[in-house]
Design a protein around this motif. Structure first.
Motif, short mmCIF file in Angstrom:
data_model
loop_
_atom_site.label_atom_id
_atom_site.label_comp_id
_atom_site.label_asym_id
_atom_site.label_seq_id
_atom_site.Cartn_x
_atom_site.Cartn_y
_atom_site.Cartn_z
N SER A 1 -7.38 -0.77 4.60
CA SER A 1 -7.36 -2.23 4.82
C SER A 1 -6.70 -2.64 6.14
N THR A 2 -5.43 -2.27 6.35
CA THR A 2 -4.72 -2.74 7.53
C THR A 2 -5.40 -2.27 8.82
N GLY A 3 -5.77 -1.00 8.87
CA GLY A 3 -6.40 -0.46 10.08
C GLY A 3 -7.67 -1.21 10.46
N PRO A 4 -8.64 -1.31 9.54
CA PRO A 4 -9.87 -2.04 9.88
C PRO A 4 -9.62 -3.51 10.24
N GLU A 5 -8.67 -4.14 9.56
CA GLU A 5 -8.38 -5.55 9.88
C GLU A 5 -7.85 -5.69 11.30
N LEU A 6 -7.00 -4.77 11.72
CA LEU A 6 -6.44 -4.83 13.07
C LEU A 6 -7.54 -4.71 14.12
N LEU A 7 -8.45 -3.81 13.86
CA LEU A 7 -9.53 -3.60 14.83
C LEU A 7 -10.43 -4.83 14.90
N GLU A 8 -10.74 -5.38 13.73
CA GLU A 8 -11.64 -6.54 13.69
C GLU A 8 -10.97 -7.78 14.28
N GLN A 9 -9.71 -8.01 13.90
CA GLN A 9 -9.06 -9.26 14.33
C GLN A 9 -8.73 -9.28 15.82
N THR A 10 -8.64 -8.11 16.44
CA THR A 10 -8.40 -8.08 17.89
C THR A 10 -9.71 -7.81 18.64
N ALA A 11 -10.81 -7.86 17.94
CA ALA A 11 -12.12 -7.56 18.54
C ALA A 11 -12.09 -6.22 19.28
N GLY A 12 -11.37 -5.28 18.71
CA GLY A 12 -11.30 -3.93 19.29
C GLY A 12 -10.41 -3.81 20.51
N LYS A 13 -9.65 -4.88 20.82
CA LYS A 13 -8.86 -4.87 22.07
C LYS A 13 -7.42 -4.37 21.89
N ILE A 14 -7.04 -4.07 20.67
CA ILE A 14 -5.66 -3.59 20.45
C ILE A 14 -5.39 -2.34 21.29
N THR A 15 -4.22 -2.33 21.97
CA THR A 15 -3.84 -1.15 22.78
C THR A 15 -2.60 -0.46 22.23
N HIS A 16 -1.73 -1.23 21.53
CA HIS A 16 -0.49 -0.68 21.00
C HIS A 16 -0.26 -1.22 19.59
N PHE A 17 0.11 -0.32 18.68
CA PHE A 17 0.43 -0.74 17.32
C PHE A 17 1.88 -0.36 17.02
N VAL A 18 2.65 -1.35 16.59
CA VAL A 18 4.08 -1.16 16.34
C VAL A 18 4.35 -1.41 14.85
N ALA A 19 4.95 -0.43 14.16
CA ALA A 19 5.19 -0.61 12.72
C ALA A 19 6.56 -0.09 12.33
N GLY A 20 7.24 -0.85 11.49
CA GLY A 20 8.50 -0.40 10.92
C GLY A 20 8.27 0.77 9.99
N MET A 21 9.31 1.62 9.86
CA MET A 21 9.19 2.81 9.03
C MET A 21 10.13 2.72 7.83
N GLY A 22 9.53 2.56 6.64
CA GLY A 22 10.31 2.57 5.40
C GLY A 22 9.84 3.77 4.60
N THR A 23 8.76 3.55 3.82
CA THR A 23 8.10 4.71 3.21
C THR A 23 7.23 5.42 4.25
N THR A 24 6.96 4.74 5.34
CA THR A 24 6.07 5.15 6.45
C THR A 24 4.59 5.02 6.10
N GLY A 25 4.25 4.33 5.02
CA GLY A 25 2.86 4.17 4.62
C GLY A 25 2.03 3.39 5.64
N THR A 26 2.58 2.29 6.15
CA THR A 26 1.83 1.48 7.11
C THR A 26 1.53 2.29 8.37
N LEU A 27 2.57 2.91 8.90
CA LEU A 27 2.42 3.67 10.15
C LEU A 27 1.41 4.82 9.97
N THR A 28 1.57 5.57 8.90
CA THR A 28 0.72 6.74 8.68
C THR A 28 -0.73 6.33 8.45
N GLY A 29 -0.94 5.31 7.62
CA GLY A 29 -2.31 4.89 7.30
C GLY A 29 -3.05 4.34 8.52
#
Lengths: 315, 90
Positions: A171-199
Motif C-alpha cells: 500500500s504505502t509504496g504504490p501510493e507514494l509513487l502514484e501521489q508524486t507522479a513517479g517524481k519521488i527521489t528520496h524517502f525518509v522513514a522513522g524506524m520502530g518495528t522498521t515495517g514502513t522502511l522495509t516494505g
C-alpha cells in the motif's frame, strides 16, 4: 469480491467496512521544509492519522489480522496478543472490535494516559509491564504469555511478522509513487518495528530503483522519541533488514520537539513526536539537495501527546 | 538512603547498575551524587544548561517530580526514585 473469513465475516463486510478505509492517506506539502518554496526541492509527508484508528499502524495491523484469519490462525474464542507502544494496539483493538476478536496487549505502564484510555475504550485487555524495561520488556512479557497459553493466544508479533512490512509494500509504496507522479527521489522513514522502511524499500527496489531510502533513529538509547527504536541497543526486530536503508539519520529528541511545535504553529500540522523526528531528517535531506522530491511519513497526529507538557511548552 | 532506579537503556552508562543507593535530602542531591559516580549518564539526562532534558521523567513512587517540587522535591530515607524511559517501537 468478498473474502471468506468465517466465522468473523458475519460481523463486517470487509471490502465495504472500516478496513476498506485503510491507506490512501493524503500527501501534505511541507512548505517550511521546502525552503519556503524558493528552491527546486519539494518536501511532502503522508498524513497517516487519516487512517481509521488514527495512525500508520492500521496498515500492518489490518495486514496481520487479515493474513491470520485467512490462515485459520485465529480460532473462535482466541485472543490476538501482541506488545505495543500504543498505536499498533489501538489499530488491533479497532479492527478486533469490529470483527469480534478479543485483543490482549502488553504495554509498558508508562504509556501515555491518552493511549491507555483509548485502548480501554475500545475494549482491549491490557497487561501493563515494567516501565523501566520499556518496549523490550513488553515484548518479553507477550512472548512468555504466548508460550504459556498457545491455545488462548494468537501471538501477532509485529516485530517479526512479515505481514508488517508486506502491508507497506502493498500500500504505502504504490501510493507514494502514484501521489508524486513517479517524481519521488528520496524517502525518509522513522524506524520502530522498521515495517514502513522495509516494505517501501522493497517496493522501490522493484519499481523505482533511483529512490534513496533514509531511515530515522533516535540519536541515543535513552531518548524521548516515542515509537522509534535505537536499533543497535534494542531487541532487533526480526523483520529488520539492514540493507533496506541507504543511510540512517540520527535525530536528537529536542530537535524533534522543536519541529513538532514549528509545524503546528507555522503550517497548522498537529503531529506526533515520531512525525517531528521524521520531519527533522527530511529537512536535513532537503537541505543537501539542489533539486528533488523528498517524501516522509507522519505516523500520527498530536492528540495522543497532549499530556506531555514539555512537548508543547513555548521556549 | 534513597534508591534511584535506572532504566535498561541507561544501565550501560552506570556500569550496568539497575539501581543506585544515593545519599541526598532531595532529588537534586541524589542526581548530583549519581552523576558524580557515573559521569557518562550526564549527557543523557542533562541539557547544556545543566537542567533535566525535557523528556526525562523522574518518578517518586507513582508521581512525576514535575507534579511535585521538581528537583527540589524532598526525599525520605527509604524513598525510591525511578527514571522512566520513553516507549520505543510500534
Amino acid at each position: 469480491m468478498k473474502q471468506d473469513l468465517t466465522p468473523y465475516v458475519k460481523r463486517i463486510a470487509l471490502d465495504e467496512g472500516m478496513p476498506s478505509l485503510v491507506g490512501n492517506t493524503p500527501l501534505l506539502p511541507l512548505v517550511t521544509l521546502s525552503n519556503n518554496g524558493t528552491s527546486n526541492v519539494q518536501v511532502f509527508a503522508k498524513a497517516e492519522w487519516f487512517n481509521p484508528s488514527g495512525s500508520v499502524k492500521d496498515r500492518p495491523a489490518w495486514g496481520i489480522i487479515q493474513n491470520a484469519l485467512h490462515e485459520g490462525r485465529i480460532l473462535p474464542g482466541m485472543h490476538l496478543l501482541d506488545s505495543t507502544s500504543g498505536n499498533m494496539g489501538i489499530a488491533y483493538a479497532t479492527f478486533g472490535s469490529a470483527l469480534g476478536i478479543p485483543i490482549t496487549l502488553a504495554l509498558p505502564s508508562n504509556a501515555s494516559p491518552e493511549r491507555i484510555k483509548i485502548l480501554q475504550a475500545l475494549g482491549a485487555e491490557l497487561v501493563l509491564t515494567d516501565p523501566l524495561e520499556g518496549s523490550d520488556g513488553a515484548i518479553q512479557v507477550a512472548q512468555q504469555m504466548a508460550e504459556d497459553h498457545p491455545e488462548k493466544y494468537y501471538y501477532a508479533n509485529q516485530y517479526d511478522n512479515p505481514e508488517n512490512w508486506r502491508s507497506h509494500y502493498k500500500s504505502t509504496g504504490p501510493e507514494l509513487l502514484e501521489q508524486t507522479a513517479g517524481k519521488i527521489t528520496h524517502f525518509v522513514a522513522g524506524m520502530g518495528t522498521t515495517g514502513t522502511l522495509t516494505g517501501v524499500s522493497c517496493y522501490f527496489a522493484e519499481h523505482k530503483t533511483d529512490v534513496e531510502i533514509i531511515g530515522v533513529q533516535p540519536d541515543s538509547p535513552f531518548n524521548g522519541l516515542e515509537g522509534l527504536k535505537h536499533i543497535a541497543t534494542s531487541l532487533q526486530p526480526g523483520i529488520y533488514d539492514p540493507s533496506a536503508a541507504d543511510r540512517i539519520i540520527p535525530v536528537k529528541t529536542e530537535d524533534a520537539y522543536d519541529m513538532v511545535r514549528c509545524l503546528a504553529r507555522e503550517e497548522g500540522y498537529f503531529i506526533g513526536i515520531s512525525s517531528g523526528a521524521a520531519a527533522v531528517a527530511a529537512r536535513q535531506v532537503a537541505n543537501e539537495l539542489e533539486e528533488g522530491v523528498v517524501v516522509t511519513v507522519f505516523p500520527d497526529a498530536g492528540f495522543k501527546y497532549l499530556s506531555d507538557d514539555e512537548l508543547w511548552k513555548t521556549t | 538512603m534513597p534508591i534511584l532506579k535506572i532504566p535498561t537503556p541507561l544501565r550501560p552508562y552506570a556500569d550496568g547498575q539497575g539501581s543506585i543507593t544515593a545519599p541526598g535530602k532531595n532529588v537534586s542531591e541524589v542526581l548530583e551524587f549519581t552523576l558524580e559516580q557515573y559521569p557518562h549518564l550526564k549527557k543523557h539526562l542533562l541539557s547544556d544548561d545543566q537542567q533535566l532534558r525535557p523528556f526525562v521523567n523522574v518518578f517518586l513512587g507513582e508521581e512525576n517530580i514535575k507534579e511535585l517540587q521538581g528537583i527540589e522535591t524532598p526525599l525520605k530515607e527509604d524513598d525510591i526514585l525511578l527514571i522512566i524511559p520513553s516507549i520505543a517501537g510500534g
